[in-house]
Design a protein around this motif. Structure first.
Motif, mmCIF file in Angstrom:
data_model
loop_
_atom_site.group_PDB
_atom_site.id
_atom_site.type_symbol
_atom_site.label_atom_id
_atom_site.label_comp_id
_atom_site.label_asym_id
_atom_site.label_seq_id
_atom_site.Cartn_x
_atom_site.Cartn_y
_atom_site.Cartn_z
ATOM 1 N N GLY A 16 0.616 -1.197 0.085
ATOM 2 C CA GLY A 16 0.039 -0.113 0.009
ATOM 3 C C GLY A 16 0.670 1.405 -0.024
ATOM 4 N N ILE A 17 0.226 2.284 0.621
ATOM 5 C CA ILE A 17 1.146 3.615 0.885
ATOM 6 C C ILE A 17 2.460 3.302 1.220
ATOM 7 C CG2 ILE A 17 0.901 5.918 2.056
ATOM 8 C CD1 ILE A 17 -2.093 5.783 1.897
ATOM 9 N N GLY A 18 2.907 2.633 2.249
ATOM 10 C CA GLY A 18 4.259 2.527 2.815
ATOM 11 C C GLY A 18 4.932 2.024 1.604
ATOM 12 N N LYS A 19 4.606 1.223 0.996
ATOM 13 C CA LYS A 19 5.306 0.387 -0.072
ATOM 14 C C LYS A 19 5.368 1.634 -1.356
ATOM 15 C CE LYS A 19 5.403 -3.239 -3.666
ATOM 16 N NZ LYS A 19 4.832 -4.547 -3.969
ATOM 17 N N GLY A 20 4.598 2.602 -1.566
ATOM 18 C CA GLY A 20 4.486 3.385 -2.562
ATOM 19 C C GLY A 20 5.857 4.530 -2.145
ATOM 20 N N ILE A 21 5.602 4.719 -0.782
ATOM 21 C CA ILE A 21 6.704 5.799 -0.621
ATOM 22 C C ILE A 21 8.083 5.360 -0.309
ATOM 23 C CG2 ILE A 21 7.332 7.048 1.732
ATOM 24 C CD1 ILE A 21 4.024 7.452 2.240
ATOM 25 N N ALA A 22 8.166 4.032 0.114
ATOM 26 C CA ALA A 22 9.512 3.290 0.136
ATOM 27 C C ALA A 22 10.155 3.308 -1.167
ATOM 28 C CB ALA A 22 9.429 2.120 0.797
ATOM 29 N N THR A 23 9.308 2.965 -2.036
ATOM 30 C CA THR A 23 9.820 2.901 -3.425
ATOM 31 C C THR A 23 10.284 4.381 -4.120
ATOM 32 O OG1 THR A 23 8.437 1.007 -3.718
ATOM 33 C CG2 THR A 23 9.005 2.031 -5.678
ATOM 34 N N ALA A 24 9.575 5.277 -3.781
ATOM 35 C CA ALA A 24 9.706 6.610 -4.143
ATOM 36 C C ALA A 24 11.342 7.041 -3.636
ATOM 37 C CB ALA A 24 8.684 7.742 -3.820
ATOM 38 N N LEU A 25 11.203 6.836 -2.459
ATOM 39 C CA LEU A 25 12.520 7.503 -1.922
ATOM 40 C C LEU A 25 13.560 6.448 -2.225
ATOM 41 C CD1 LEU A 25 11.300 7.375 1.881
ATOM 42 C CD2 LEU A 25 11.991 9.662 0.687
ATOM 43 N N ALA A 26 13.576 5.134 -2.617
ATOM 44 C CA ALA A 26 14.704 4.474 -3.219
ATOM 45 C C ALA A 26 14.755 5.010 -4.776
ATOM 46 C CB ALA A 26 14.233 3.107 -3.264
ATOM 47 N N ARG A 27 13.963 5.433 -5.258
ATOM 48 C CA ARG A 27 14.208 5.973 -6.764
ATOM 49 C C ARG A 27 15.139 7.239 -6.443
ATOM 50 N NH1 ARG A 27 8.660 4.380 -8.340
ATOM 51 N NH2 ARG A 27 8.763 2.634 -9.606
ATOM 52 N N GLU A 28 15.039 7.908 -5.572
ATOM 53 C CA GLU A 28 15.788 9.022 -5.305
ATOM 54 C C GLU A 28 17.305 8.718 -4.734
ATOM 55 O OE1 GLU A 28 15.050 12.149 -6.336
ATOM 56 O OE2 GLU A 28 13.357 11.375 -7.178
ATOM 57 N N GLY A 29 17.348 7.515 -4.606
ATOM 58 C CA GLY A 29 18.808 6.810 -4.043
ATOM 59 C C GLY A 29 18.945 6.562 -2.387
ATOM 60 N N CYS A 30 17.734 6.630 -1.912
ATOM 61 C CA CYS A 30 17.815 6.271 -0.360
ATOM 62 C C CYS A 30 17.891 4.804 -0.127
ATOM 63 C CB CYS A 30 16.469 6.816 0.379
ATOM 64 S SG CYS A 30 16.267 8.392 0.570
ATOM 65 N N HIS A 31 18.784 4.475 0.531
ATOM 66 C CA HIS A 31 18.819 3.001 1.394
ATOM 67 C C HIS A 31 17.454 3.091 2.146
ATOM 68 C CE1 HIS A 31 22.541 2.862 -0.666
ATOM 69 N NE2 HIS A 31 23.128 3.898 0.300
ATOM 70 N N VAL A 32 16.844 1.796 2.511
ATOM 71 C CA VAL A 32 15.671 1.978 3.103
ATOM 72 C C VAL A 32 15.460 0.608 3.827
ATOM 73 C CG1 VAL A 32 13.076 2.200 2.697
ATOM 74 C CG2 VAL A 32 14.575 2.977 1.031
ATOM 75 N N ALA A 33 15.097 0.756 5.025
ATOM 76 C CA ALA A 33 14.575 -0.043 6.305
ATOM 77 C C ALA A 33 13.147 -0.063 6.130
ATOM 78 C CB ALA A 33 15.031 0.363 7.535
ATOM 79 N N LEU A 34 12.680 -1.274 5.793
ATOM 80 C CA LEU A 34 11.219 -1.386 5.561
ATOM 81 C C LEU A 34 10.789 -2.415 6.762
ATOM 82 C CD1 LEU A 34 12.785 -2.323 2.520
ATOM 83 C CD2 LEU A 34 10.485 -1.242 1.954
ATOM 84 N N ALA A 35 9.736 -1.630 7.622
ATOM 85 C CA ALA A 35 9.457 -2.339 8.756
ATOM 86 C C ALA A 35 7.921 -2.562 8.412
ATOM 87 C CB ALA A 35 9.556 -1.368 10.155
#
Length: 259
Positions: A16-35
């Motif tokens: 859902g929304i969390g996945k959409g946000i995590a993906t958008a941040l990753a596209r900008e070069g962020c490393h992501v912890a997904l809880a």
């Protein structure tokens, strides 16, 4: 602030929304912890996001419990060595009138949606204060600005997120940490578009759930169509970059509300 090689922690990131946000941040070069409370969902999202060339860390966490929140943040810090952006998205809903609500119903929703945001922010801000700054983004709702029938307990939890966000932003005003909220409108996640969602609950006699979903989009949204997790990701990226936007609760709702 460029997001390249920054570290973001996103709760409720498995779908859902969390996945959409995590993906958008990753596209900008962020490393992501997904809880996520469902580790399998977090792991699947982490695999998908890793294809964008960033590092990921799936984590299991129940954000209504302080010990699990503290472990989530400490595991993120131990793995990546920093925490620059925190998106507190995890939330739950049930659809019941006040007459139907039990004390347990009230506590269950508010323990995750309101208390969970408090616990996450408290743990995250300590790390950011130590490093000299960061971005906290809480996911509220247009139901945090306007009441809806059958959602009094949910609205109460999201009103709490909006007020807490503004208060914390003022407490952290000179810290280099910004605190904002995103208020999604009508998004086709389980809340609206599911077997127990609002489109099903509020359908007219003889109307299918799909017809109810379409009618509510036409009726409530000036643009005539629901929003997406990707829409929320666009605003999250902006807020992660913005240095002088803080204490705000910003709607992404196709014009549904104006306050």
């Amino acid at each position: 602030m460029t997001l390249e090689n920054k570290v973001a922690l996103v709760t409720g990131a498995g779908r859902g929304i969390g996945k959409g946000i995590a993906t958008a941040l990753a596209r900008e070069g962020c490393h992501v912890a997904l809880a996520d409370i469902n580790l399998t969902n977090a792991e699947q999202t982490a695999k998908e996001i890793a294809k964008l060339g960033v590092k990921t860390l799936p984590l299991k966490a129940d954000i209504s419990k302080s010990v699990e929140v503290d472990r989530m943040v400490s595991d993120t810090l131990a793995h990546f060595g920093q925490l620059d952006i925190a998106v507190n998205n995890a939330g739950i809903i049930s659809i019941k009138s006040v007459n139907e609500l039990t004390e347990e119903d009230w506590d269950t929703v508010n323990n995750v949606n309101a208390k969970g945001v408090f616990l996450c922010c408290k743990a995250e801000m300590k790390v950011m204060q130590a490093s000299g700054g960061g971005r906290i983004i809480n996911i509220a709702s247009i139901a945090g600005k306007e009441g809806f029938p059958d959602l009094a307990h949910y609205c109460a939890s999201k009103f709490a997120v909006v007020g807490f966000t503004n208060s914390l932003a003022k407490e952290l005003k000179r810290s280099g940490i910004t605190v904002n909220a995103i208020c999604p409108g009508i998004v086709p996640t389980a809340m609206w578009y599911g077997p127990d969602g609002l489109a099903e609950r509020w359908k007219l006699e003889g109307e299918t759930m799909e017809e109810s979903w379409q009618r509510h989009q036409d009726l409530l949204i000036p643009q005539g169509e629901g929003q997406t997790p990707e829409d929320m990701g666009q605003l999250a990226v902006y807020l992660a970059n913005a240095e002088h936007v803080t204490g705000q609760a910003i709607n992404v709702d196709g014009g549904f509300t104006f306050h």
